[in-house]
Structures are given as structure tokens and as C-alpha cells.
Design an enzyme around this catalytic site. Structure first.
Site, PDB file in Angstrom:
ATOM      1  N   ARG B  15      -5.589  18.892   2.933  1.00  0.00           N
ATOM      2  CA  ARG B  15      -4.803  19.595   3.939  1.00  0.00           C
ATOM      3  C   ARG B  15      -5.421  19.434   5.337  1.00  0.00           C
ATOM      4  O   ARG B  15      -4.719  19.129   6.299  1.00  0.00           O
ATOM      5  CB  ARG B  15      -4.716  21.084   3.561  1.00  0.00           C
ATOM      6  CG  ARG B  15      -3.839  21.882   4.484  1.00  0.00           C
ATOM      7  CD  ARG B  15      -3.508  23.267   3.932  1.00  0.00           C
ATOM      8  NE  ARG B  15      -2.663  23.979   4.878  1.00  0.00           N
ATOM      9  CZ  ARG B  15      -3.108  24.685   5.910  1.00  0.00           C
ATOM     10  NH1 ARG B  15      -4.408  24.802   6.123  1.00  0.00           N
ATOM     11  NH2 ARG B  15      -2.267  25.273   6.733  1.00  0.00           N
ATOM     12  N   ARG B 156      -1.477   8.272   7.572  1.00  0.00           N
ATOM     13  CA  ARG B 156      -0.887   9.559   7.185  1.00  0.00           C
ATOM     14  C   ARG B 156       0.024   9.400   5.966  1.00  0.00           C
ATOM     15  O   ARG B 156      -0.015  10.198   5.031  1.00  0.00           O
ATOM     16  CB  ARG B 156      -0.111  10.147   8.374  1.00  0.00           C
ATOM     17  CG  ARG B 156       0.802  11.332   8.064  1.00  0.00           C
ATOM     18  CD  ARG B 156       0.033  12.545   7.554  1.00  0.00           C
ATOM     19  NE  ARG B 156       0.895  13.704   7.328  1.00  0.00           N
ATOM     20  CZ  ARG B 156       1.714  13.853   6.288  1.00  0.00           C
ATOM     21  NH1 ARG B 156       1.796  12.927   5.374  1.00  0.00           N
ATOM     22  NH2 ARG B 156       2.434  14.947   6.180  1.00  0.00           N
ATOM     23  N   LYS B 167      -2.077  16.279  -7.087  1.00  0.00           N
ATOM     24  CA  LYS B 167      -0.992  16.963  -7.789  1.00  0.00           C
ATOM     25  C   LYS B 167      -1.003  16.606  -9.277  1.00  0.00           C
ATOM     26  O   LYS B 167      -0.801  17.461 -10.142  1.00  0.00           O
ATOM     27  CB  LYS B 167       0.367  16.572  -7.181  1.00  0.00           C
ATOM     28  CG  LYS B 167       0.636  17.240  -5.834  1.00  0.00           C
ATOM     29  CD  LYS B 167       1.972  16.783  -5.219  1.00  0.00           C
ATOM     30  CE  LYS B 167       2.211  17.486  -3.872  1.00  0.00           C
ATOM     31  NZ  LYS B 167       3.365  16.914  -3.145  1.00  0.00           N
ATOM     32  N   ASN B 193       7.941  20.024  -2.498  1.00  0.00           N
ATOM     33  CA  ASN B 193       7.790  21.449  -2.204  1.00  0.00           C
ATOM     34  C   ASN B 193       8.414  21.688  -0.827  1.00  0.00           C
ATOM     35  O   ASN B 193       7.778  21.479   0.207  1.00  0.00           O
ATOM     36  CB  ASN B 193       6.311  21.827  -2.215  1.00  0.00           C
ATOM     37  CG  ASN B 193       6.120  23.335  -2.047  1.00  0.00           C
ATOM     38  OD1 ASN B 193       6.951  24.009  -1.435  1.00  0.00           O
ATOM     39  ND2 ASN B 193       5.031  23.850  -2.592  1.00  0.00           N
ATOM     40  N   GLU B 197       7.020  21.474   3.155  1.00  0.00           N
ATOM     41  CA  GLU B 197       7.568  20.503   4.109  1.00  0.00           C
ATOM     42  C   GLU B 197       8.021  21.195   5.394  1.00  0.00           C
ATOM     43  O   GLU B 197       7.754  20.707   6.499  1.00  0.00           O
ATOM     44  CB  GLU B 197       8.757  19.752   3.493  1.00  0.00           C
ATOM     45  CG  GLU B 197       8.337  18.800   2.394  1.00  0.00           C
ATOM     46  CD  GLU B 197       9.527  18.103   1.714  1.00  0.00           C
ATOM     47  OE1 GLU B 197      10.644  18.102   2.298  1.00  0.00           O
ATOM     48  OE2 GLU B 197       9.337  17.565   0.611  1.00  0.00           O
ATOM     49  N   THR B 251       6.038   9.454   2.757  1.00  0.00           N
ATOM     50  CA  THR B 251       4.867   9.968   2.037  1.00  0.00           C
ATOM     51  C   THR B 251       5.237  10.238   0.575  1.00  0.00           C
ATOM     52  O   THR B 251       4.475   9.909  -0.344  1.00  0.00           O
ATOM     53  CB  THR B 251       4.343  11.266   2.693  1.00  0.00           C
ATOM     54  OG1 THR B 251       4.084  11.018   4.063  1.00  0.00           O
ATOM     55  CG2 THR B 251       3.073  11.753   2.015  1.00  0.00           C
ATOM     56  N   GLU B 255       3.875   8.673  -2.890  1.00  0.00           N
ATOM     57  CA  GLU B 255       3.421   9.495  -4.018  1.00  0.00           C
ATOM     58  C   GLU B 255       4.059   9.036  -5.334  1.00  0.00           C
ATOM     59  O   GLU B 255       3.376   8.867  -6.353  1.00  0.00           O
ATOM     60  CB  GLU B 255       3.741  10.982  -3.761  1.00  0.00           C
ATOM     61  CG  GLU B 255       2.919  11.594  -2.637  1.00  0.00           C
ATOM     62  CD  GLU B 255       3.255  13.072  -2.404  1.00  0.00           C
ATOM     63  OE1 GLU B 255       3.298  13.851  -3.377  1.00  0.00           O
ATOM     64  OE2 GLU B 255       3.480  13.447  -1.232  1.00  0.00           O
TER      65      GLU B 255
END
Lengths: 263, 263
Positions: B15, B156, B167, B193, B197, B251, B255
Site C-alpha cells: 500500500r 505502478r 491476494k 474491491n 478502487e 493493474t 493481476e
């Protein structure tokens, strides 16, 4: 670094460029402060360079490689961009030269370059202020940040030539007299404005405060909570010292050197 | 890009890295927004490249030259750093490899790379949002900013592999089942989630507001006055769109791609 219609010597334009450059410097130092001091990257022929074929220091090498690319992109044909590498070792621009606006004639013709001093002070003084001692192995990342910070500092300090040219034009007779007499101290006194210097220092300290606060999803204003380790390093006190002890004196040295050659 | 004692998969660390990267992206886009669109630098074999020996687009060329240097500085051995240039065209690192922490084993072995899509969207969508139309001749400066913005965006977005690995570890059974079934949509649903977001989008909008205010020598807090032209471009609305429409979807694509290869 600004658009072609821009008048580089208009005082409002110089001021807004200098204000932007403060943000760049602050930001690049915050980026560098993520990593530890990593002294090895500044040492000539450091242990970790054995077998790499690199001689001299790692940062110097990366700086020269970066400047090679930027020289080809005609970076160093701009009067506010000075290379750390000797011009004779850099390749020619690949792109055709930009048209030089009339008011830049003097600026282009006088090549003041304090980069060896800037490099020296960055490593001896600024780095210990903004980084924690130690070695985290992040040599590539640290060097890339160093190069961007050095370029930002150099650009800000050499913008002194624009400041000096603008000051000269507002008082040509006074400056011409001092320049002809080779009166370094007299020129320094004439161009020094302590009140403006204090304002600059206060402004960069305020920026360090504002950018150093945590911004969350709940509020658009700083909350007084420092954001992370590297922001404890690049704090208002440090930024004030960097301006007071390094950036402002070197900018004035650039101004005097420029004016003495302008005559 | 963080120190070696750091646990890359600890959620608090992920984070705080993502939050830092938001600042970098915002800042690099503000830097780019100083200059006009300068479309010619993205065009293959543009008129201004005649006689320069450069084929393809100018930015692509400068990007590859920059990545050559960074590859030698072992940038692309880090699992969160993906080159835009094909790995086969990049030189080997000159420095010996960093020790890979145990938790990074999977991350290193799976090479998800969405950079061609990132490059495409940057030019087609982000640039028109953050720059004014036109050509100011500042090709070198614009390209250097582009490269730094592209690298920040890429880092990023590919940090999604760290997010995904983290996760996965918190719900290994659920993910393993979906991965074995090749259920792309199921994986996407499980890792999405919406609340987080929206918080990210709100936070970057708040940063754009805070950094976009004028900071003077008189006050340490934003005054509600926009600071300059380029800050009218890189405003909260633009930053929100860039995150909502580009960074967050890509992103999540990283994932999913990562998890499908992880099995």
C-alpha cells in the site's frame, strides 16, 4: 524547457520557471531519500565494480551515459542546460538546432558551468542531509534518482544566467561599470536581494511542509501527519539549508561569472 | 525499488509503495504538461527525423536508448520493472544480480508485461488529456518527460503482480480453484474491491488538488489559486480518469494474467 513564444528574460517568466524548478528539486530529492546513502556508487573503482569493466565511479558512468543520450536530443544546446560531462566527450545533437530567440544571444554565447562544484556538494553535503547512512544494495535505482536530482539542481543554479541577464538589462549602466572594473564583490552586492532570498527559502520550506503531509482519500488538505520515512529526511529544515547554503550561493556565483564574461 | 529488509508482500508495504507511486505519476505528468502535444515525436519516420538516421518514432528511440542504460544498471532484473523494449534487444546487466528474497520467487519467474498497451494508451488517451494541442519544438524535453511518465505508469501497473501474489496468499484455495479452471472472470471478480478502487481514485484526486494549489512564502497551506497552466491540465478530474479508465483496469489485467500463470 519552455515554449518558443515565451520571453525567457521577462521577470515574471523567470520567477515562474524558478518556482517550478523548486518542485522538481524537492520531488527528486524525496525520490532519492527512499534509498540509503549507498556510498559505494560514488567511489572510484568500488569493490562491486570489479569485473564490470567500469572505471571511475558508478554514478559518474551512468551520468555520462545519460548525458550522451540527452546530448543527441540537443539538451545541451539550450542555454539553461549544462552537462556534467565535458562537452568534448559528448556526441553532437542528432536533431537540427532549435531557433534561438533574439534575447538569448548573450545567454547562448557565454558558457558558465559550475557542475563540478554542484556534483561535489551534492555528494558531500546534500546526500548526507537527505539520506540515511547505510547500504541497501539499490545501486541502480539510487543512481537514476541522483542523476535526475543533479540535473534539476544544475538547471536551477544555471538559470542564474537568465536572472543575471535580466538584472543587467534593468540596470545596464551600473553593471557595465562594475564589469569593466572587474569588481566581483561590487557585482555580487548589486545583484544580491536578501529579502527575495528569504522569501525563496520560506517558500521551499512551505512546499516541503505541504508535500510532506499525508493526503488520504478523505480530505484534500494536509493533515499534519508525516507521510513516511523519506519525508522526515527531506523536511522543511533540510530544504531551507539546501537553498540557503548551496543553491542560492551557487546561483549567485553563476550570475557573477556570467556578468564578468558578458562585458 | 525498496530496501532489502523490506517484505514486498506485506500489505502495508504494498500500500505505501502504491501511494508513493501515485505521487511520482502525478508529478511526471505535471512535468510533461509544460510542453505541447508535439505529435511529431510519436510518429514513425516523422519529417524532422530526415537525415538523422533515426527510424521509427523519436520517443521510441529515446526510450530504447534509456532502457539500454537502465538494463545495464540491472533495472529489469527487479520484478516490478518491465522494459518497453523487447528483452532480447536489451544488454545484460553489468552489475551482479541482487539477491532475490524468498517471497519473490514466483514474482521473478512470471513475466507479465503490458507495456505495449500502456505505451499505446499513453499516447492515444493520456497525452491528449494532459497536454495542449500544438507543437512548441521542445522535442527533447517532452520525450524525456514521456519516458519518465511511461516508466512510472508501467511500474505502478506491474505492481499488480505483487498485489496479486499477496491476494493469492490470503485466499490460496479460492484462487487455486479458479486458476485451475482458467476462469478469468471469476479471478477478476474475486480480486476486485470496488470500495478500495474508489478510495484510490479519491486519494489521487485529492493529491492533484493539493499539489495544484499555489504555495507562497507566506503560508504553508494551499490557497485555492491554481498554480499555472500545466496544473489546469493535470487536475483532479484528469487524474481521476487516468486511474479509473487506465491504471486500475490495467493493474487488474496484470493481476489476472499473473495469477493465470502462477498455478
Amino acid at each position: 524547457m519552455a515554449s518558443q513564444e515565451w520571453n525567457y528574460l521577462e521577470l515574471g517568466n523567470i520567477r515562474s520557471t524558478l518556482i517550478r524548478q523548486e518542485d522538481t528539486i524537492l520531488f527528486q530529492l524525496i525520490e532519492r531519500a527512499q534509498f540509503k546513502r549507498n556510498l559505494a556508487i560514488y567511489q572510484d573503482d568500488a569493490e562491486f565494480l570489479k569485473g564490470t569493466g567500469i572505471s571511475g565511479s558508478y554514478v559518474r558512468n551512468l551520468l555520462q551515459e545519460t548525458e550522451n543520450i540527452h546530448a543527441k536530443a540537443r539538451r545541451y544546446t539550450s542555454p539553461d542546460e549544462k552537462p556534467f560531462t565535458s562537452r568534448s566527450q559528448l556526441p553532437d545533437p542528432v536533431l537540427p538546432p532549435l531557433v534561438v530567440p533574439e534575447e538569448m544571444k548573450y545567454l547562448k554565447s557565454i558558457d558558465v558551468n559550475l557542475n563540478s562544484k554542484i556534483y561535489e556538494l551534492y555528494i558531500s553535503t546534500i546526500l548526507p542531509w537527505v539520506t540515511k547512512e547505510g547500504d541497501d544494495g539499490q545501486y541502480g535505482s539510487s543512481s537514476v534518482c541522483d542523476i535526475q536530482a543533479l540535473q534539476a539542481l544544475s538547471k536551477r543554479i544555471h538559470y542564474g544566467t537568465f536572472v543575471a541577464e535580466s538584472k543587467f538589462r534593468s540596470q545596464p549602466e551600473e553593471y557595465t561599470k562594475l564589469i569593466k572594473a572587474g569588481d566581483r564583490q561590487g557585482i555580487m552586492d548589486l545583484l544580491t536581494n536578501k529579502e527575495v532570498e528569504e522569501k525563496v527559502i520560506k517558500r521551499v520550506q512551505n512546499k516541503a511542509t505541504a508535500y510532506g503531509q499525508e493526503i488520504t482519500d478523505e480530505t484534500s488538505y494536509p493533515q499534519g501527519k508525516p507521510r513516511g520515512d523519506q519525508l522526515l529526511q527531506v523536511n522543511p529544515e533540510t530544504m531551507g539549508k539546501i537553498y540557503r547554503e548551496i543553491i542560492i550561493p551557487l546561483t549567485k556565483e553563476v550570475e557573477v561569472d556570467y556578468l564578468l564574461q558578458r562585458a
